[in-house]
Structures are given as structure tokens and as C-alpha cells.
Design an enzyme around this catalytic site. Structure first.
Site, PDB file in Angstrom:
ATOM      1  N   ASN A   7       0.861  -1.184   0.000  1.00 41.35           N
ATOM      2  CA  ASN A   7       0.000   0.000   0.000  1.00 41.35           C
ATOM      3  C   ASN A   7       0.897   1.234   0.000  1.00 41.35           C
ATOM      4  OD1 ASN A   7      -1.838   1.994   0.543  1.00 41.35           O
ATOM      5  ND2 ASN A   7      -2.357   1.274   2.605  1.00 41.35           N
ATOM      6  N   TRP A   8       1.026   1.844  -1.184  1.00 43.51           N
ATOM      7  CA  TRP A   8       1.953   2.981  -1.287  1.00 43.51           C
ATOM      8  C   TRP A   8       1.339   4.289  -0.796  1.00 43.51           C
ATOM      9  CZ3 TRP A   8       4.557   1.903  -6.738  1.00 43.51           C
ATOM     10  CH2 TRP A   8       5.379   0.779  -6.600  1.00 43.51           C
ATOM     11  N   LYS A   9       0.061   4.228  -0.425  1.00 42.40           N
ATOM     12  CA  LYS A   9      -0.609   5.407   0.144  1.00 42.40           C
ATOM     13  C   LYS A   9      -0.328   6.627  -0.734  1.00 42.40           C
ATOM     14  CE  LYS A   9      -0.362   3.289   4.661  1.00 42.40           C
ATOM     15  NZ  LYS A   9      -0.386   3.423   6.098  1.00 42.40           N
ATOM     16  N   HIS A  91      -9.798   0.745   4.987  1.00 36.50           N
ATOM     17  CA  HIS A  91      -8.515   1.076   5.621  1.00 36.50           C
ATOM     18  C   HIS A  91      -8.736   2.156   6.688  1.00 36.50           C
ATOM     19  CE1 HIS A  91      -4.484   2.558   6.239  1.00 36.50           C
ATOM     20  NE2 HIS A  91      -4.058   1.409   5.736  1.00 36.50           N
ATOM     21  N   GLU A 160      -5.153  -4.955  10.777  1.00 35.90           N
ATOM     22  CA  GLU A 160      -4.225  -3.833  10.886  1.00 35.90           C
ATOM     23  C   GLU A 160      -4.535  -3.027  12.143  1.00 35.90           C
ATOM     24  OE1 GLU A 160      -2.409  -2.657   6.864  1.00 35.90           O
ATOM     25  OE2 GLU A 160      -4.291  -1.585   7.046  1.00 35.90           O
ATOM     26  N   SER A 203       3.307  -1.546  10.282  1.00 43.19           N
ATOM     27  CA  SER A 203       4.760  -1.493  10.522  1.00 43.19           C
ATOM     28  C   SER A 203       5.511  -2.761  10.144  1.00 43.19           C
ATOM     29  CB  SER A 203       5.067  -1.165  11.992  1.00 43.19           C
ATOM     30  OG  SER A 203       4.632   0.117  12.300  1.00 43.19           O
ATOM     31  N   GLY A 224       2.857  -0.816   4.173  1.00 43.39           N
ATOM     32  CA  GLY A 224       2.828   0.566   3.703  1.00 43.39           C
ATOM     33  C   GLY A 224       4.233   1.099   3.518  1.00 43.39           C
TER      34      GLY A 224
HETATM   35  P1  PGA Z   1       2.608   0.730   7.450  1.00 39.21           P
HETATM   36  O1  PGA Z   1       1.134   0.784   6.847  1.00 39.21           O
HETATM   37  O2  PGA Z   1       3.248  -0.519   6.954  1.00 39.21           O
HETATM   38  O3  PGA Z   1       3.261   1.976   6.930  1.00 39.21           O
HETATM   39  O4  PGA Z   1       2.471   0.757   8.947  1.00 39.21           O
HETATM   40  C1  PGA Z   1       0.344  -0.368   6.700  1.00 39.21           C
HETATM   41  C2  PGA Z   1      -1.016   0.008   6.198  1.00 39.21           C
HETATM   42  O5  PGA Z   1      -1.555   1.035   6.636  1.00 39.21           O
HETATM   43  O6  PGA Z   1      -1.575  -0.678   5.326  1.00 39.21           O
END
Ligand code: PGA
Length: 244
Positions: A7-9, A91, A160, A203, A224
Site C-alpha cells: 500500500n503505497w498510500k 482502511h 491492521e 509497521s 505501507g
Molecule cells: P505501514 O502501513 O506498513 O506503513 O504501517 C500499513 C497500512 O496502513 O496498510
């Protein structure tokens, strides 16, 4: 099969997304399905970059209605036209910033099914819910409400914990995950015609991927921040591939 979904957000610009996709396009493991969820405006260029690759493409969000007077929204049919075959739904950042709730999440899941898109439902408790000792009930109930109209088909459910998503000061341990995943598995198994896999997100990085993949019933990770850096991406893929 194991799963590495990234998930590159909104971490990467369109150009950076393209570069990252180019770098990882050649990475493949027979036992790991990789899917990228880039920013909406990067989807088309990333798709072209992945045309010869086995890496799949998904979208990180979409509006709950099909089409119409919805200024400012992105509808799923456009993302499907652009090649998205997977979609994140529910999400915590969409629940927080775009007012997603149990009702819209359930609606989005049905829409994804209608359009032949594989949904990746995200569920997880806040830190205060965990502190109050209600994490298991909260997560199972969130999953139940989201899937109230879905009894068959293919779905991924990502656990999550909101407090474990970057940036965070909390470290996640096996003990934080195990009990919840067992209960999620029991609930999902009760839907006899549902084909599902449970992922973990929050994380995940090259140092903890092994610990996470060793948790019973976890078949993959939703990553992410760490997945936006090439060396981390490659190491996480390597870590996931060790589990058959
Ligand atoms: P993160 O995000 O790996 O940066 O904690 C995970 C997510 O929100 O899907």
C-alpha cells in the site's frame, strides 16, 4: 500461496511510483502473489510498467457509489478501466479522513464484488480499544459488519491494528496478533462458501516479517511505508517467500 500486498498510500509521486514499479517489476517468487496499491494518479503508469510482470495491481480506495454527481470522488469503474483487479476497503486512514464507516465499508465490498474486483478488507482496533481489553470483540465485530452481505466469493481480510500503523512509537509483537487472528479465522471459516486469506498490516518491515509470517493463520502481509523503498521491498518479499 502467500501474499505480499503493498500500500503505497501517498508516499510516492507519480514519477517515483513509476521508478519503484520499474525496479521491482522483475522480482518474482513462485509462492508469493505480489500486488501494488499505488496512488490513484499513478495507477495507469504503474500498470504499463507492470505489463510484462506477474505483479498485480489494485487501488487504495474508491467511492461507495457507482457513478454520478460526486465531485471530488474516484469511482471504482474508472480504476477497473485502468487495470485495478484488487481494492483496499475500510482502511483505517479512509475511515479517519474520508468518513468511512461500517455501512459504507459494507457497501463498498458489495460494489467490489459486483465489479469483479477482489476486495482487501482492512480491520483493526485503536489503542484505546486495546487498552480497554476489547480488541478481539471489536475486530471480529468490525469484520462481521463489513461482511454482513457477503457469504461467498474471494476476499482478503487484513488485520491492521491502528496503533501499529506507521508512524507509530509502538512495536508489535506476536502476542498482540495471535488471539485476534484466531478469532477472525473462526468467524471467517463460519462462512462456508467464502474463500479468504488473512493478512497482517502495521509497521511490517524486513526485520519483523518473519515473526509475523510465523503467526498461525496469517498468509501474507499488507505493507505501507517499508514497501516504498526498494531494498526493504526486496527483503520483505524474500521473507514472505520462506513460508510455503
Ligand atoms: P505501514 O502501513 O506498513 O506503513 O504501517 C500499513 C497500512 O496502513 O496498510
Amino acid at each position: 500461496m502467500k501474499y505480499f500486498f503493498s500500500n503505497w498510500k501517498n508516499y510516492l509521486s507519480v514519477e517515483e511510483s513509476l521508478k519503484m514499479a520499474e525496479n521491482i517489476a522483475g522480482l518474482s517468487k513462485d509462492n508469493v502473489r505480489q500486488v501494488l496499491f499505488p496512488s490513484h494518479l499513478s495507477v495507469l503508469s504503474v500498470k504499463d510498467m507492470l505489463s510484462k510482470s506477474e505483479i498485480g495491481l489494485g487501488c487504495k480506495g474508491f467511492f461507495e457509489e457507482k457513478k454520478g454527481p460526486y465531485t471530488g470522488q474516484v469511482v471504482l469503474s474508472d480504476l477497473v478501466e485502468y487495470g485495478c483487479r484488487y481494492a483496499l476497503v475500510g482502511h483505517s486512514e479512509v475511515r479517519k479522513y474520508n468518513q468511512d464507516n461500517d455501512e459504507t465499508v459494507s457497501k463498498k465490498l458489495s460494489l467490489a464484488f459486483d465489479m469483479g474486483v477482489v476486495p482487501v478488507l482492512c480491520v483493526g482496533e485503536s489503542y484505546s480499544v486495546r487498552e480497554g481489553g476489547d480488541a478481539v470483540d471489536f475486530v471480529v465485530s468490525q469484520t462481521e459488519k463489513a461482511l454482513k452481505n457477503i457469504n461467498s466469493g474471494r476476499v482478503f481480510v487484513a488485520y491492521e491494528p491502528v496503533w501499529a500503523i506507521q508512524p507509530t512509537s509502538f512495536d508489535v509483537g506476536k502476542d498482540d496478533i495471535e488471539d485476534i487472528v484466531v478469532e477472525m479465522y473462526k468467524f471467517l471459516s463460519g462462512k462456508k462458501d467464502l474463500e479468504f486469506d488473512i493478512l497482517y498490516g502495521g509497521s511490517v518491515n524486513s526485520n519483523n516479517v518473519d515473526m509475523i509470517m510465523s503467526v498461525e493463520y496469517i498468509n501474507g502481509v499488507l505493507v505501507g511505508s517499508a514497501s516504498t523503498k526498494y531494498s526493504e521491498y526486496a527483503s520483505i518479499l524474500e521473507g514472505v517467500s520462506k513460508y510455503l
